[in-house]
Design a protein around this motif. Structure first.
Motif, PDB file in Angstrom:
ATOM      1  N   GLY A 408       0.806  -1.218   0.000  1.00  0.00           N
ATOM      2  CA  GLY A 408       0.000   0.000   0.000  1.00  0.00           C
ATOM      3  C   GLY A 408       0.838   1.267   0.000  1.00  0.00           C
ATOM      4  O   GLY A 408       0.560   2.212  -0.727  1.00  0.00           O
ATOM      5  N   GLY A 409       1.879   1.274   0.816  1.00  0.00           N
ATOM      6  CA  GLY A 409       2.727   2.458   0.917  1.00  0.00           C
ATOM      7  C   GLY A 409       3.405   2.761  -0.404  1.00  0.00           C
ATOM      8  O   GLY A 409       3.466   3.916  -0.834  1.00  0.00           O
ATOM      9  N   SER A 430      -6.636  13.392  -0.565  1.00  0.00           N
ATOM     10  CA  SER A 430      -7.771  12.817   0.150  1.00  0.00           C
ATOM     11  C   SER A 430      -7.318  11.516   0.812  1.00  0.00           C
ATOM     12  O   SER A 430      -6.892  10.608   0.118  1.00  0.00           O
ATOM     13  CB  SER A 430      -8.900  12.569  -0.855  1.00  0.00           C
ATOM     14  OG  SER A 430     -10.076  12.229  -0.178  1.00  0.00           O
ATOM     15  N   GLN A 431      -7.406  11.448   2.117  1.00  0.00           N
ATOM     16  CA  GLN A 431      -6.938  10.282   2.890  1.00  0.00           C
ATOM     17  C   GLN A 431      -5.582   9.809   2.361  1.00  0.00           C
ATOM     18  O   GLN A 431      -5.439   8.643   1.987  1.00  0.00           O
ATOM     19  CB  GLN A 431      -7.940   9.112   2.803  1.00  0.00           C
ATOM     20  CG  GLN A 431      -9.375   9.486   2.859  1.00  0.00           C
ATOM     21  CD  GLN A 431      -9.810   9.991   4.229  1.00  0.00           C
ATOM     22  OE1 GLN A 431      -9.040  10.008   5.184  1.00  0.00           O
ATOM     23  NE2 GLN A 431     -11.037  10.413   4.347  1.00  0.00           N
ATOM     24  N   PRO A 432      -4.570  10.708   2.337  1.00  0.00           N
ATOM     25  CA  PRO A 432      -3.343  10.330   1.624  1.00  0.00           C
ATOM     26  C   PRO A 432      -2.560   9.198   2.274  1.00  0.00           C
ATOM     27  O   PRO A 432      -1.716   8.595   1.622  1.00  0.00           O
ATOM     28  CB  PRO A 432      -2.522  11.621   1.620  1.00  0.00           C
ATOM     29  CG  PRO A 432      -3.028  12.398   2.780  1.00  0.00           C
ATOM     30  CD  PRO A 432      -4.488  12.063   2.898  1.00  0.00           C
ATOM     31  N   THR A 433      -2.813   8.916   3.527  1.00  0.00           N
ATOM     32  CA  THR A 433      -1.983   7.902   4.195  1.00  0.00           C
ATOM     33  C   THR A 433      -2.799   6.770   4.788  1.00  0.00           C
ATOM     34  O   THR A 433      -2.340   6.058   5.664  1.00  0.00           O
ATOM     35  CB  THR A 433      -1.136   8.541   5.316  1.00  0.00           C
ATOM     36  OG1 THR A 433      -2.021   9.111   6.285  1.00  0.00           O
ATOM     37  CG2 THR A 433      -0.219   9.597   4.782  1.00  0.00           C
ATOM     38  N   ARG A 434      -4.036   6.602   4.303  1.00  0.00           N
ATOM     39  CA  ARG A 434      -4.878   5.575   4.902  1.00  0.00           C
ATOM     40  C   ARG A 434      -4.309   4.171   4.661  1.00  0.00           C
ATOM     41  O   ARG A 434      -3.990   3.799   3.540  1.00  0.00           O
ATOM     42  CB  ARG A 434      -6.280   5.632   4.317  1.00  0.00           C
ATOM     43  CG  ARG A 434      -7.181   4.558   4.907  1.00  0.00           C
ATOM     44  CD  ARG A 434      -8.410   4.363   4.099  1.00  0.00           C
ATOM     45  NE  ARG A 434      -9.356   5.432   4.368  1.00  0.00           N
ATOM     46  CZ  ARG A 434     -10.402   5.677   3.583  1.00  0.00           C
ATOM     47  NH1 ARG A 434     -10.605   4.973   2.507  1.00  0.00           N
ATOM     48  NH2 ARG A 434     -11.233   6.644   3.879  1.00  0.00           N
ATOM     49  N   GLY A 435      -4.161   3.437   5.744  1.00  0.00           N
ATOM     50  CA  GLY A 435      -3.784   2.035   5.628  1.00  0.00           C
ATOM     51  C   GLY A 435      -2.386   1.790   5.105  1.00  0.00           C
ATOM     52  O   GLY A 435      -2.131   0.753   4.525  1.00  0.00           O
ATOM     53  N   ILE A 436      -1.464   2.730   5.281  1.00  0.00           N
ATOM     54  CA  ILE A 436      -0.100   2.465   4.822  1.00  0.00           C
ATOM     55  C   ILE A 436       0.872   2.536   5.994  1.00  0.00           C
ATOM     56  O   ILE A 436       0.534   3.023   7.073  1.00  0.00           O
ATOM     57  CB  ILE A 436       0.317   3.415   3.677  1.00  0.00           C
ATOM     58  CG1 ILE A 436       0.447   4.851   4.157  1.00  0.00           C
ATOM     59  CG2 ILE A 436      -0.648   3.316   2.530  1.00  0.00           C
ATOM     60  CD1 ILE A 436       0.901   5.780   3.066  1.00  0.00           C
ATOM     61  N   ASP A 437       2.088   2.047   5.770  1.00  0.00           N
ATOM     62  CA  ASP A 437       3.040   1.918   6.878  1.00  0.00           C
ATOM     63  C   ASP A 437       3.585   3.275   7.322  1.00  0.00           C
ATOM     64  O   ASP A 437       3.527   4.262   6.593  1.00  0.00           O
ATOM     65  CB  ASP A 437       4.185   1.003   6.446  1.00  0.00           C
ATOM     66  CG  ASP A 437       4.896   1.561   5.242  1.00  0.00           C
ATOM     67  OD1 ASP A 437       5.904   2.247   5.419  1.00  0.00           O
ATOM     68  OD2 ASP A 437       4.414   1.339   4.113  1.00  0.00           O
ATOM     69  N   GLY A 439       6.563   4.472   7.772  1.00  0.00           N
ATOM     70  CA  GLY A 439       7.625   5.080   6.987  1.00  0.00           C
ATOM     71  C   GLY A 439       7.083   5.842   5.790  1.00  0.00           C
ATOM     72  O   GLY A 439       7.470   6.989   5.540  1.00  0.00           O
ATOM     73  N   SER A 440       6.141   5.224   5.087  1.00  0.00           N
ATOM     74  CA  SER A 440       5.556   5.882   3.916  1.00  0.00           C
ATOM     75  C   SER A 440       4.721   7.087   4.333  1.00  0.00           C
ATOM     76  O   SER A 440       4.687   8.095   3.623  1.00  0.00           O
ATOM     77  CB  SER A 440       4.678   4.900   3.144  1.00  0.00           C
ATOM     78  OG  SER A 440       5.408   3.778   2.761  1.00  0.00           O
ATOM     79  N   ILE A 441       4.055   6.970   5.490  1.00  0.00           N
ATOM     80  CA  ILE A 441       3.257   8.101   5.987  1.00  0.00           C
ATOM     81  C   ILE A 441       4.149   9.316   6.159  1.00  0.00           C
ATOM     82  O   ILE A 441       3.855  10.411   5.669  1.00  0.00           O
ATOM     83  CB  ILE A 441       2.565   7.747   7.329  1.00  0.00           C
ATOM     84  CG1 ILE A 441       1.491   6.683   7.105  1.00  0.00           C
ATOM     85  CG2 ILE A 441       1.970   9.000   7.968  1.00  0.00           C
ATOM     86  CD1 ILE A 441       0.819   6.208   8.383  1.00  0.00           C
ATOM     87  N   ALA A 463      -9.634  11.525   7.581  1.00  0.00           N
ATOM     88  CA  ALA A 463     -10.453  11.109   8.714  1.00  0.00           C
ATOM     89  C   ALA A 463      -9.578  10.942   9.949  1.00  0.00           C
ATOM     90  O   ALA A 463     -10.089  10.761  11.053  1.00  0.00           O
ATOM     91  CB  ALA A 463     -11.169   9.800   8.388  1.00  0.00           C
ATOM     92  N   GLU A 464      -8.258  10.994   9.755  1.00  0.00           N
ATOM     93  CA  GLU A 464      -7.335  10.905  10.885  1.00  0.00           C
ATOM     94  C   GLU A 464      -7.119  12.305  11.433  1.00  0.00           C
ATOM     95  O   GLU A 464      -6.442  13.121  10.829  1.00  0.00           O
ATOM     96  CB  GLU A 464      -5.990  10.345  10.412  1.00  0.00           C
ATOM     97  CG  GLU A 464      -6.055   8.943   9.898  1.00  0.00           C
ATOM     98  CD  GLU A 464      -5.635   7.928  10.958  1.00  0.00           C
ATOM     99  OE1 GLU A 464      -5.446   8.332  12.134  1.00  0.00           O
ATOM    100  OE2 GLU A 464      -5.512   6.754  10.618  1.00  0.00           O
ATOM    101  N   LEU A 465      -7.661  12.578  12.596  1.00  0.00           N
ATOM    102  CA  LEU A 465      -7.552  13.912  13.169  1.00  0.00           C
ATOM    103  C   LEU A 465      -6.088  14.291  13.375  1.00  0.00           C
ATOM    104  O   LEU A 465      -5.672  15.421  13.118  1.00  0.00           O
ATOM    105  CB  LEU A 465      -8.321  13.969  14.489  1.00  0.00           C
ATOM    106  CG  LEU A 465      -8.451  15.338  15.150  1.00  0.00           C
ATOM    107  CD1 LEU A 465      -8.925  16.389  14.167  1.00  0.00           C
ATOM    108  CD2 LEU A 465      -9.376  15.268  16.339  1.00  0.00           C
ATOM    109  N   ASP A 466      -5.278  13.323  13.803  1.00  0.00           N
ATOM    110  CA  ASP A 466      -3.859  13.605  14.019  1.00  0.00           C
ATOM    111  C   ASP A 466      -3.174  14.110  12.763  1.00  0.00           C
ATOM    112  O   ASP A 466      -2.327  14.983  12.815  1.00  0.00           O
ATOM    113  CB  ASP A 466      -3.138  12.334  14.487  1.00  0.00           C
ATOM    114  CG  ASP A 466      -3.299  12.151  15.976  1.00  0.00           C
ATOM    115  OD1 ASP A 466      -3.081  13.132  16.708  1.00  0.00           O
ATOM    116  OD2 ASP A 466      -3.672  11.037  16.402  1.00  0.00           O
ATOM    117  N   GLU A 467      -3.550  13.507  11.650  1.00  0.00           N
ATOM    118  CA  GLU A 467      -2.929  13.901  10.388  1.00  0.00           C
ATOM    119  C   GLU A 467      -3.290  15.335  10.043  1.00  0.00           C
ATOM    120  O   GLU A 467      -2.437  16.122   9.652  1.00  0.00           O
ATOM    121  CB  GLU A 467      -3.408  12.941   9.291  1.00  0.00           C
ATOM    122  CG  GLU A 467      -2.818  13.229   7.942  1.00  0.00           C
ATOM    123  CD  GLU A 467      -3.027  12.065   6.964  1.00  0.00           C
ATOM    124  OE1 GLU A 467      -4.191  11.729   6.694  1.00  0.00           O
ATOM    125  OE2 GLU A 467      -2.034  11.488   6.512  1.00  0.00           O
TER     126      GLU A 467
END
Lengths: 511, 442
Positions: A408-409, A430-437, A439-441, A463-467
Motif C-alpha cells: 500500500g505504501g 484525500s486520505q493520503p496515508t490511509r492504511g499504509i506503513d 515510513g511511507s506516511i 479522517a485521521e484527526l492527528d494527520e
C-alpha cells in the motif's frame, strides 16, 4: 453489572493477521444478555474483521470464542446461526422480487409434505413482528420497500432463526435520521427482551444514544472501554481517531499568499434526496494547507470530487486562480494545475494490472515528451519511471512490475510521484496515508509540506484527526455536508475539533 | 522505521517470478489455449472412434462376433485407422495432401481465404474485449459492411451516369463504404451504452436482426439483380474488386460480363487460387491494431477504460468517447471483413451471405485472449478446420459436424479455463486474466 451472569458471548485474545496488516490484535470482550454493546472505530480499525470472525467468515489465527460459557468453533455462518448468533450486514442479503415472508423463511421453509406451509410461516412472521415491534407488511414485495423496512426484514430473518445475539454492522449508514431513530427503538426493545446486541458504528451521537457499553477499536486493538453515560463525545472522538505514534512533521509557519481555490455555496443531494453538501464555501490560499477534518461520510468525498470535476454540481461555483472550473471535465481541471491524490488508491488512483511505468504516466501519457506525434515515446516514459522511482523511493524490483503487486505504501508513492511532478498550483490530498506503513506516511507528509513551501495551495482531507492537526495551517470541520467551523491551527485543539466533528456547535462566543 | 527492514524482504518476493515470466511470457499466455485445442481434438478423436459409420467397418454379425462388445473390440484396429484418416483428411483438406504436391497451393489458399474474415472480425471483437465491452454485433456490422461496399461497388457508376469509374476511385470508395457502414453499426450500440447505459450485448443482438432484415429487404428490392434467379445483387464492377493474387483469367460468362483483376495470371489449375488481397488487408489491420493498442495514447485509453473505468475517469480520459470509439473501430473492422468477402471473393451479395462469421469471431477473440497478434493463428486454426472438414467427410464419411463439436469444445475449455488448468495441473498465471466479461455484472 452483576458478576454471576454468564456472558452470552465471550471473546478472548482474538488475533487475525492479513498480509501486511494486523487486523485484530488480541481482542477480548464480553457480551451480556440484554445489553447493547457498541463497537466504535474508524474504517480499517478492525471492526469488520472481528465481526466476520464471530460470524464464521474468517478463521482467527489465535484466540477463542465462548458462547454461553462454552467454547465454540464457528466455521461458517450456519454454525454461527446454530449457536444463536445472527448478523445484519451493511449490504442486505434479500431477494428483491420475493415477498417479506418469503425472504424471511428462505432456506428454513416450513413444509407440509412437499408443499410450503405458507400460512404457518406467515403466521410466525406476524408473531415475531408483533413481539419485537418490528412492523413489516408480510406480503409486500421486498424491492418495493424503503431501506429502513428492508433492514427490519433482515433483523426478522435473524430472529426467525432463533438467534439470541445479533450483530448489526453499520446499520445506520444507509438510513435517514428518522429511520435510524426507529431502529434504535427496536434495538432497545430487543435488548429488553433479553437479546444481546453488537452495534458497529463510527457515529458518536448514536453510540451515546443507544449503547449500554462502548468498546473503542483502533488499528486492530481495543484502546478503551467507555460508559456512554459518562463519556463525552469529545473524549470518544479522541479515543477513536487518536494514535499511539505521535506524528511529528517538521514545518515552519505558513506564509499564505493569494487565494488559489475559491469554493462558493456548493449544494448537493444524493439519489435518496439526502443533503450531501450543504452550502459549502471555502478558500485555499497559496502556501497554506487547509485541512478538512470530519468523520468519514460527511460530504468530504463529494466536495473533493466536485472540485476535481468527477462529481457534477447542480449549484455553486468553483474558481481556480480566478477562473471558473465548475463542472469542467476532469482533464481540463488537471491541466490547469490541480494535483489530486484520490481516497481510493486501488480503485481510482491506479490501474493495478498496469506496470508502475504506465501508472506513472496515467494522467500525462498523451502529452510530450511521453507521446511524440502519434505514438508513445518509450525512452521518455522509461526515463520518467526510473527518475520517479528513485526520487520517491518506490520499493520495487523493476519499473515493469505491476502496481497491484506492491504494498500500500509503495502504491501511494506512485500516485504521489505522478501527481506531484506536474506543474501544479493546487494539491488535493484525500486520505493520503490511509492504511499504509509509518515510513511511507512520514515520507508523504514531508512531500505535502514541501509542496506547500513551494507555494502550492493544499487541500487535505483526512479522517485521521492527528494527520490534519499535524499538517494543516487551518482546520475546517465538516459535519453533515456542512462546514461547521474553520479554525486556525493554533486554536484547533483536539477537544474543540472533536466536538465540531461530532456536530456539536460552538457557543456564539466561542468563535 | 520498523518497516524499513520489512520492505526489502517484501520486494524480494516479487523479484523471483520476474525473469522467467518475461522470457516465456507469450508461452505462459498461449499454454491454456493450446492445451484447450489439444484436449478438444483428443475428445473429438474419441467421438470419431466410437461413432464411425457402419459402412466403414465390418458389419456386425452375431454368428461371427458373439456379442456387440466383442465386435467393438475386434474392430479396434479398423477404428483406429479410420480415426487417423479422419484427421489426416482434415489436415490434407486444409493444407493439401503432401504426397501429391499439386494439391497444396489450392488447399492452403482455401484455408487462407476462409481465415481472412475471421482475422478481421476476430480483431473487431478483441478491440471491444480490451475496452471491457462485449460486442456480440460483429455479425450485423459485417452484414452492413458487405451491404455498404456492394452498394458502392455495384451501383456507384450509375449514380454518376457513367459506365465505369477508374479503379483508383472505385476500389477505395467501395472499401470505405463498407468500413463506414460497419463502423456506424458499431457506433450505435456504443453511443447507447455510453449515454444511456443500455447494455451492448442486448443492443448488438437486436442490431444483428435489424441488419439481417435490412439486407434481406435490399437484396429482394432495389439491390436485386433482376436478371438472376437467385436472390442476390448484381455482380460488382471489375474496377471495384480486390484483386486475386494468382489465378486463371475470369470467365465473363459466369461473372455478369466483368473481368475481375488479379496480380498474376496463370493457366495452371494448380495455381488457380481464390486467395485475394483481403488477406493482405487483414494482416495490415493486425499490425495496425497491435500498433494502436500498444504504441498509441488512444489504445492506452481503450485498455485503461477496460481495466479500470474509475481510474480512467480520474486520469481525465473520456469514457463516453472511448466506448463509442472502440465500438466504432470494432464495427469498422467487422465491416471490412464483410467488404473483403464481397469485393474480394464473392463479387456479389447473396441472401445466404455470412453464415455466422460474426459469431465465430467471438470464439476467435476468446481463443486469442484478445491479443491482436494471436488472432492470426486462432483465425487460421478456425479457417483450417472449416476448410479441412469437407475433405474429412469425403475421406471417412465422418460428418462435418464433428468440426463444430471440436470448435465448441475449444470454446468451452477456453471459457472455463479452470478445467484445462486442472487437467494439466497448471497454476493460475498472475495478472493473466482477460476482462472481457467486466461489463456483464454492471
Amino acid at each position: 453489572m452483576t458478576a454471576n451472569v454468564v456472558p452470552a458471548l465471550e471473546v478472548r485474545n482474538i488475533t487475525k493477521q492479513f498480509p501486511g496488516v494486523l487486523a485484530n490484535d488480541h481482542i477480548s470482550f464480553t457480551l451480556l444478555p440484554g445489553e447493547i454493546h457498541a463497537f466504535l472505530g474508524e474504517n480499517g480499525a478492525g471492526k469488520s474483521t472481528l465481526m466476520n470472525i464471530l460470524y464464521g467468515l474468517y478463521d482467527p489465527d489465535e484466540g477463542e470464542i465462548l458462547i454461553n460459557g462454552k467454547l465454540a468453533k464457528i466455521k461458517n455462518p450456519a454454525d454461527a446461526i446454530g449457536l444463536g448468533l445472527g448478523m445484519v450486514h451493511q449490504e442486505y442479503a434479500l431477494v428483491d422480487t420475493l415477498t417479506v415472508t418469503e425472504n424471511i423463511i428462505l432456506g428454513t421453509e416450513l413444509r407440509k409434505g412437499p408443499v410450503l406451509n405458507a400460512k404457518e410461516a406467515s403466521q410466525r412472521v406476524r408473531e415475531l413482528s408483533e413481539q419485537y415491534g418490528l412492523a413489516v407488511p408480510p406480503d409486500a414485495i421486498v424491492g418495493d420497500l424503503p431501506v429502513g423496512v428492508q433492514q427490519r426484514v433482515e433483523i426478522l430473518k435473524a430472529l426467525y432463526r432463533n438467534v439470541n445475539m445479533l450483530i448489526l454492522d453499520e446499520p445506520t449508514a444507509v438510513l435517514t435520521p428518522q429511520e435510524a431513530d426507529d431502529l434504535f427503538r427496536v434495538m432497545r426493545e430487543l435488548a429488553d427482551q433479553g437479546k444481546a446486541l453488537i452495534f458497529i458504528t463510527h457515529k458518536l451521537r448514536e453510540v451515546r444514544e443507544v449503547a449500554d457499553r462502548i468498546t473503542v477499536l483502533r488499528r486492530g486493538k481495543v484502546v478503551g472501554d467507555a460508559d456512554p453515560k459518562t463519556a463525552s463525545e469529545g473524549q470518544l472522538a479522541a479515543l477513536m481517531v487518536g494514535r499511539d505514534v505521535v506524528l511529528k512533521v517538521d514545518k515552519t509557519a505558513a506564509n499564505p499568499g493569494d487565494v488559489v481555490l475559491k469554493v462558493r455555496n456548493l449544494n448537493l443531494r444524493d439519489d435518496r434526496g439526502l443533503t450531501v453538501l450543504d452550502d459549502v464555501s471555502i478558500d485555499v490560499h497559496a502556501g497554506e494547507v487547509l485541512g478538512i477534518a470530519g468523520v468519514q461520510g460527511n460530504g468530504q468525498t463529494e466536495l473533493v470530487e466536485a472540485i476535481t470535476g468527477l462529481q457534477a454540481l447542480p449549484s455553486g461555483s468553483i474558481e481556480l486562480l480566478g477562473k471558473d472550473i465548475t463542472n469542467r471535465p476532469p482533464r481540463s481541471i488537471t491541466e490547469q494545475g490541480v494535483a489530486y491524490i484520490p481516497e481510493d488508491r486501488k480503485g481510482t488512483g491506479l490501474v493495478l494490472g498496469y506496470s508502475i511505468r504506465d501508472n506513472l504516466v496515467l494522467s500525462t501519457y498523451y502529452k510530450p515528451p511521453f507521446t511524440k506525434g502519434l505514438t508513445f515515446n518509450d525512452p521518455a516514459i522509461d526515463e520518467n519511471a526510473k527518475e520517479l522511482i528513485a526520487t520517491f523511493d518506490v520499493r520495487t524490483p523493476s519499473a515493469t512490475t505491476t502496481a497491484g503487486s506492491l504494498s500500500g505504501g509503495n502504491q501511494q508513492k506512485i500516485i504521489v510521484a505522478r501527481e506531484f511532478t506536474r506543474k501544479n498550483r493546487l494539491l488535493i490530498a484525500s486520505q493520503p496515508t490511509r492504511g499504509i506503513d509509518v515510513g511511507s506516511i512520514e515520507f508523504i507528509h514531508n512531500q505535502i509540506i514541501k509542496q506547500r513551501d513551494a507555494g502550492l495551495a493544499v487541500l487535505l482531507v483526512s479522517a485521521e484527526l492527528d494527520e490534519v492537526l499535524a499538517l494543516a495551517d487551518r482546520v475546517a470541520v465538516m459535519y453533515h455536508g456542512k462546514i461547521v467551523g474553520i479554525l486556525p491551527i493554533a486554536e484547533a485543539t483536539r477537544e474543540r475539533v472533536g466536538l465540531l466533528m461530532a456536530g456539536i456547535q460552538e457557543q456564539p462566543n466561542g468563535k | 522505521m520498523a518497516n524499513e527492514q520489512q520492505a526489502p524482504a517484501e520486494t524480494k518476493k516479487t523479484t523471483e517470478p520476474q525473469p522467467s515470466k518475461r522470457r516465456f511470457g507469450w508461452l505462459n499466455e498461449a499454454i491454456v489455449p493450446l492445451l484447450a485445442i489439444l484436449t478438444a481434438v483428443l475428445i473429438g478423436a474419441v467421438i470419431v472412434f466410437v461413432s464411425i459409420p457402419g459402412n466403414k467397418l465390418p458389419t456386425f454379425d452375431l454368428n461371427i462376433y458373439g456379442s456387440r462388445s466383442d465386435w467393438f473390440f475386434s474392430t479396434i484396429p479398423e477404428r483406429l485407422r479410420v480415426t487417423l484418416s479422419a484427421f489426416t483428411g482434415l489436415f490434407s483438406g486444409a493444407f493439401g495432401d503432401w504426397t501429391k504436391p499439386s494439391t497444396i497451393p489450392v488447399a492452403i489458399s482455401n484455408t487462407l481465404v476462409e481465415s481472412t474474415p475471421y482475422i478481421l472480425a476476430g480483431l473487431a471483437v478483441a478491440v471491444t474485449f480490451k475496452a471491457g465491452l462485449f460486442n456480440v454485433g460483429a455479425e450485423g456490422q459485417l452484414l452492413m459492411g458487405a451491404l455498404g461496399s456492394v452498394a458502392v461497388a455495384a451501383f456507384m457508376p450509375q449514380w454518376f451516369g457513367v459506365a465505369s469509374l477508374p479503379a483508383i476511385i472505385h476500389l477505395p470508395a467501395a472499401l470505405l463504404a463498407g468500413v463506414i457502414a460497419g463502423g456506424l453499426w458499431g457506433i450505435i450500440p456504443g453511443y447507447l451504452r455510453a449515454k444511456t447505459g443500455a447494455h451492448e450485448v442486448i443492443t448488438t443482438i437486436m442490431l444483428n436482426y435489424i441488419a439481417l432484415q435490412v439486407m434481406d429487404y435490399l437484396i429482394n428490392g432495389v439491390m436485386k439483380d433482376k436478371s438472376a434467379t437467385l436472390q442476390r445483387t448484381p455482380f460488382i464492377h471489375e474496377n471495384a474488386a480486390l484483386p486475386r493474387i494468382i489465378s486463371k483469367a475470369t470467365d465473363p460468362s459466369l461473372t455478369g460480363g466483368q473481368a475481375y483483376p488479379r496480380l498474376f495470371t496463370t493457366t495452371s489449375s494448380t495455381w488457380d487460387l481464390r486467395i485475394h488481397m483481403g488477406i493482405v488487408l487483414a494482416f495490415l489491420m493486425v499490425g495496425f491494431i497491435w500498433w494502436l493498442m500498444n504504441r498509441t495514447p488512444k489504445g492506452f485509453e481503450i485498455k485503461t477504460v477496460g481495466e479500470n473505468p474509475e481510474a480512467a475517469r480520474y486520469a481525465g480520459m473520456s469514457i463516453t468517447g472511448t466506448v463509442v470509439g472502440a465500438m466504432g473501430l470494432s464495427g469498422a473492422l467487422a465491416g471490412l471483413a464483410g467488404t473483403s468477402q464481397v469485393i474480394g471473393l464473392e463479387y456479389n451479395l447473396k441472401a445466404v451471405f455470412s453464415s455466422g462469421l460474426g459469431f465465430d469471431s467471438l470464439a476467435i477473440a476468446l481463443l486469442a485472449k484478445s491479443n491482436p497478434i494471436a488472432i492470426v493463428p486462432a483465425a487460421l486454426f478456425w479457417g483450417a478446420l472449416r476448410t479441412g472438414a469437407g475433405a474429412m467427410q469425403v475421406n471417412t464419411g465422418i460428418s462435418i459436424n464433428l468440426i463444430q463439436i471440436i470448435q465448441a469444445l475449444v470454446i468451452m475449455f477456453i471459457a472455463a479455463d479452470q478445467i484445462v488448468r486442472w487437467i494439466y495441473r497448471i497454476k493460475q498465471a498472475e495478472g493473466g486474466k482477460i476482462t472481457f466479461n467486466r461489463s456483464w455484472g454492471k
